[in-house]
Design a protein around this motif. Structure first.
Motif, PDB file in Angstrom:
ATOM      1  N   GLY A 157     -39.118  -1.231 -28.268  1.00  0.00           N
ATOM      2  CA  GLY A 157     -37.851  -0.743 -27.747  1.00  0.00           C
ATOM      3  C   GLY A 157     -37.729   0.759 -27.857  1.00  0.00           C
ATOM      4  N   ILE A 158     -36.935   1.323 -26.961  1.00  0.00           N
ATOM      5  CA  ILE A 158     -36.705   2.763 -26.975  1.00  0.00           C
ATOM      6  C   ILE A 158     -35.558   3.092 -27.911  1.00  0.00           C
ATOM      7  CG2 ILE A 158     -37.591   3.343 -24.697  1.00  0.00           C
ATOM      8  CD1 ILE A 158     -34.787   2.919 -23.583  1.00  0.00           C
ATOM      9  N   SER A 159     -35.510   4.352 -28.321  1.00  0.00           N
ATOM     10  CA  SER A 159     -34.380   4.801 -29.130  1.00  0.00           C
ATOM     11  C   SER A 159     -33.182   5.026 -28.206  1.00  0.00           C
ATOM     12  CB  SER A 159     -34.738   6.102 -29.843  1.00  0.00           C
ATOM     13  OG  SER A 159     -34.951   7.107 -28.868  1.00  0.00           O
ATOM     14  N   ILE A 160     -32.021   5.115 -28.799  1.00  0.00           N
ATOM     15  CA  ILE A 160     -30.789   5.315 -28.029  1.00  0.00           C
ATOM     16  C   ILE A 160     -30.899   6.571 -27.160  1.00  0.00           C
ATOM     17  CG2 ILE A 160     -28.332   5.873 -28.294  1.00  0.00           C
ATOM     18  CD1 ILE A 160     -28.528   4.194 -30.942  1.00  0.00           C
ATOM     19  N   GLU A 161     -31.491   7.614 -27.718  1.00  0.00           N
ATOM     20  CA  GLU A 161     -31.589   8.893 -26.998  1.00  0.00           C
ATOM     21  C   GLU A 161     -32.437   8.752 -25.733  1.00  0.00           C
ATOM     22  OE1 GLU A 161     -32.688   8.856 -30.491  1.00  0.00           O
ATOM     23  OE2 GLU A 161     -30.520   8.870 -30.792  1.00  0.00           O
ATOM     24  N   GLN A 162     -33.384   7.833 -25.741  1.00  0.00           N
ATOM     25  CA  GLN A 162     -34.294   7.699 -24.592  1.00  0.00           C
ATOM     26  C   GLN A 162     -33.720   6.858 -23.456  1.00  0.00           C
ATOM     27  OE1 GLN A 162     -37.452   6.167 -27.239  1.00  0.00           O
ATOM     28  NE2 GLN A 162     -38.827   7.577 -26.171  1.00  0.00           N
ATOM     29  N   VAL A 163     -32.600   6.185 -23.703  1.00  0.00           N
ATOM     30  CA  VAL A 163     -32.105   5.220 -22.713  1.00  0.00           C
ATOM     31  C   VAL A 163     -31.893   5.860 -21.348  1.00  0.00           C
ATOM     32  CG1 VAL A 163     -30.095   3.814 -22.064  1.00  0.00           C
ATOM     33  CG2 VAL A 163     -31.110   3.566 -24.339  1.00  0.00           C
ATOM     34  N   PHE A 164     -31.222   7.004 -21.315  1.00  0.00           N
ATOM     35  CA  PHE A 164     -30.856   7.571 -20.020  1.00  0.00           C
ATOM     36  C   PHE A 164     -32.037   8.229 -19.321  1.00  0.00           C
ATOM     37  CE2 PHE A 164     -26.998   6.797 -22.287  1.00  0.00           C
ATOM     38  CZ  PHE A 164     -26.194   6.226 -21.310  1.00  0.00           C
ATOM     39  N   VAL A 165     -33.011   8.660 -20.117  1.00  0.00           N
ATOM     40  CA  VAL A 165     -34.236   9.225 -19.529  1.00  0.00           C
ATOM     41  C   VAL A 165     -35.026   8.131 -18.815  1.00  0.00           C
ATOM     42  CG1 VAL A 165     -36.405  10.409 -20.052  1.00  0.00           C
ATOM     43  CG2 VAL A 165     -34.334  10.962 -21.370  1.00  0.00           C
ATOM     44  N   LEU A 166     -35.244   7.020 -19.518  1.00  0.00           N
ATOM     45  CA  LEU A 166     -36.016   5.928 -18.924  1.00  0.00           C
ATOM     46  C   LEU A 166     -35.250   5.259 -17.774  1.00  0.00           C
ATOM     47  CD1 LEU A 166     -38.695   4.424 -19.012  1.00  0.00           C
ATOM     48  CD2 LEU A 166     -37.767   2.928 -20.783  1.00  0.00           C
ATOM     49  N   ALA A 167     -33.928   5.210 -17.906  1.00  0.00           N
ATOM     50  CA  ALA A 167     -33.110   4.616 -16.835  1.00  0.00           C
ATOM     51  C   ALA A 167     -33.331   5.363 -15.523  1.00  0.00           C
ATOM     52  CB  ALA A 167     -31.634   4.651 -17.224  1.00  0.00           C
ATOM     53  N   LYS A 168     -33.387   6.684 -15.609  1.00  0.00           N
ATOM     54  CA  LYS A 168     -33.563   7.501 -14.408  1.00  0.00           C
ATOM     55  C   LYS A 168     -34.939   7.233 -13.786  1.00  0.00           C
ATOM     56  CE  LYS A 168     -32.999  12.239 -12.941  1.00  0.00           C
ATOM     57  NZ  LYS A 168     -31.965  12.478 -12.119  1.00  0.00           N
ATOM     58  N   ILE A 169     -35.932   7.090 -14.635  1.00  0.00           N
ATOM     59  CA  ILE A 169     -37.288   6.820 -14.138  1.00  0.00           C
ATOM     60  C   ILE A 169     -37.330   5.481 -13.400  1.00  0.00           C
ATOM     61  CG2 ILE A 169     -39.645   6.272 -14.904  1.00  0.00           C
ATOM     62  CD1 ILE A 169     -39.089   8.409 -17.193  1.00  0.00           C
ATOM     63  N   VAL A 170     -36.754   4.461 -14.015  1.00  0.00           N
ATOM     64  CA  VAL A 170     -36.746   3.134 -13.383  1.00  0.00           C
ATOM     65  C   VAL A 170     -35.932   3.174 -12.090  1.00  0.00           C
ATOM     66  CG1 VAL A 170     -35.925   0.751 -13.637  1.00  0.00           C
ATOM     67  CG2 VAL A 170     -37.150   1.858 -15.523  1.00  0.00           C
ATOM     68  N   ASP A 171     -34.810   3.834 -12.123  1.00  0.00           N
ATOM     69  CA  ASP A 171     -33.956   3.899 -10.934  1.00  0.00           C
ATOM     70  C   ASP A 171     -34.668   4.599  -9.767  1.00  0.00           C
ATOM     71  OD1 ASP A 171     -31.280   3.424  -9.750  1.00  0.00           O
ATOM     72  OD2 ASP A 171     -31.260   5.609  -9.602  1.00  0.00           O
ATOM     73  N   ASN A 172     -35.580   5.492 -10.103  1.00  0.00           N
ATOM     74  CA  ASN A 172     -36.337   6.204  -9.057  1.00  0.00           C
ATOM     75  C   ASN A 172     -37.489   5.387  -8.477  1.00  0.00           C
ATOM     76  OD1 ASN A 172     -34.916   8.590  -8.794  1.00  0.00           O
ATOM     77  ND2 ASN A 172     -35.945   9.540 -10.542  1.00  0.00           N
ATOM     78  N   CYS A 173     -37.798   4.261  -9.079  1.00  0.00           N
ATOM     79  CA  CYS A 173     -38.897   3.415  -8.596  1.00  0.00           C
ATOM     80  C   CYS A 173     -38.388   2.498  -7.481  1.00  0.00           C
ATOM     81  CB  CYS A 173     -39.448   2.555  -9.742  1.00  0.00           C
ATOM     82  SG  CYS A 173     -40.387   3.481 -10.957  1.00  0.00           S
ATOM     83  N   ASP A 174     -39.013   2.583  -6.316  1.00  0.00           N
ATOM     84  CA  ASP A 174     -38.544   1.828  -5.145  1.00  0.00           C
ATOM     85  C   ASP A 174     -38.524   0.324  -5.346  1.00  0.00           C
ATOM     86  OD1 ASP A 174     -37.963   3.896  -3.584  1.00  0.00           O
ATOM     87  OD2 ASP A 174     -39.799   3.834  -2.364  1.00  0.00           O
ATOM     88  N   LYS A 175     -39.498  -0.178  -6.090  1.00  0.00           N
ATOM     89  CA  LYS A 175     -39.653  -1.634  -6.203  1.00  0.00           C
ATOM     90  C   LYS A 175     -38.998  -2.204  -7.449  1.00  0.00           C
ATOM     91  CE  LYS A 175     -42.273  -1.954  -2.556  1.00  0.00           C
ATOM     92  NZ  LYS A 175     -41.977  -2.784  -1.403  1.00  0.00           N
ATOM     93  N   LEU A 176     -38.327  -1.350  -8.225  1.00  0.00           N
ATOM     94  CA  LEU A 176     -37.661  -1.820  -9.442  1.00  0.00           C
ATOM     95  C   LEU A 176     -36.153  -1.660  -9.280  1.00  0.00           C
ATOM     96  CD1 LEU A 176     -39.886  -0.129 -12.215  1.00  0.00           C
ATOM     97  CD2 LEU A 176     -40.297  -2.284 -10.994  1.00  0.00           C
ATOM     98  N   ILE A 177     -35.409  -2.648  -9.770  1.00  0.00           N
ATOM     99  CA  ILE A 177     -33.948  -2.523  -9.792  1.00  0.00           C
ATOM    100  C   ILE A 177     -33.507  -2.444 -11.247  1.00  0.00           C
ATOM    101  CG2 ILE A 177     -31.748  -3.542  -9.113  1.00  0.00           C
ATOM    102  CD1 ILE A 177     -33.105  -5.183  -7.088  1.00  0.00           C
TER     103      ILE A 177
END
Ligand SMILES: *Cc1c(COP(=O)(O)O)cnc(C)c1O
Length: 247
Positions: A157-177
């Motif tokens: 699991g990621i730390s709390i601080e990393q949540v919004f960083v990783l969220a942006k990466i996933v959101d930028n992936c065309d095939k991931l929701i």
């Protein structure tokens, strides 16, 4: 013999009770009835993921006969075999909830509709790439980010601080929701852990309209999780009975 339908009914009643107690469902009073065509269950703000890890496909079929369609698995090899055995039941929706090795991302992308345990950029990008490469695969993959809420070194699991960083990466992936967050609080985790998850989820939902899932709560902490805004509980033992060996 284990009575899966009975266990599912009990868990659903417990979820409903927990929703009522935390004000997430309005009690039906007097002669009020559910709207036509809507059962109480459909109104529940919390969905049930049946965790079938270590359990045979025959028990998954029993749960399916009792109306359960969402199943969670932790161990890839075991899961892939079970999924192959059950292809005659196309209604089944498979969720991967275990730790992810990067050399297993292709099999995960090919076999599952949901992944709850994404916890690093490399995994997200690889899952996305497999789906981009596979032109026959046109349904996107639903993703939850796993948060290491108890800060245990051993847990993924990621730390709390990393949540919004990783969220942006996933959101930028065309095939991931990006669907939301997942956590496995340690046994007897303080209420504060659940409160943090609830707050993070609300903040994430404000930023990303696709976010609607807080995957929180297992057989032992279902009530606490529902009281803190969980929208999906992952229940194994209380449905399928105790597991041998593996956790
Ligand atoms: C095993 C497992 C569950 C189910 O736990 P029970 O205590 O059997 O309900 C839920 N989530 C994850 C991530 C698991 O590994």
């Amino acid at each position: 013999m284990i009575n899966i339908k009975n266990n599912l009914d009990k868990i659903k009643a417990q979820i409903q009770q927990a929703c009522l107690q935390s004000g997430r469902l309005i009690p039906l009073t007097g002669f009020a009835k559910p709207l036509s065509g809507q059962s109480l269950e459909q109104q529940s703000p919390v969905s049930l993921l049946a965790v079938s890890k270590t359990k045979p496909s025959a028990l998954v079929e029993q749960a399916h006969l009792a109306g359960q369609n969402n199943f969670g698995e932790n161990y890839l090899q075991e899961a892939v075999e079970k999924i192959a055995t059950l292809t005659h039941l196309p209604e089944l929706i498979w969720h991967f909830i275990g730790p992810i090795q990067s050399n297993k991302t292709k099999q995960i992308a090919n076999n599952f509709s949901w992944v709850h345990s994404v916890d690093r950029e490399k995994i997200a990008l690889r899952l996305n790439q497999h789906l981009e490469d596979d032109i026959c695969h046109n349904t996107p993959l639903n993703i939850c980010l796993q948060v290491n809420i108890s800060n245990e070194d051993s847990k993924s699991g990621i730390s709390i601080e990393q949540v919004f960083v990783l969220a942006k990466i996933v959101d930028n992936c065309d095939k991931l929701i990006l669907r939301g967050l997942m956590a496995v609080p340690e046994k007897k985790a303080p209420k504060a852990c659940y409160e943090i998850m609830q707050t993070l989820f609300i903040q994430l939902k404000e930023q990303y309209p696709s976010v609607d899932t807080l995957s929180l709560g297992m057989s032992n902490d279902l009530d606490k999780a529902v009281a803190h805004g969980s929208t999906m509980v992952r229940i194994g033992t209380a449905i399928f009975g105790a597991r041998e060996n593996k956790i």
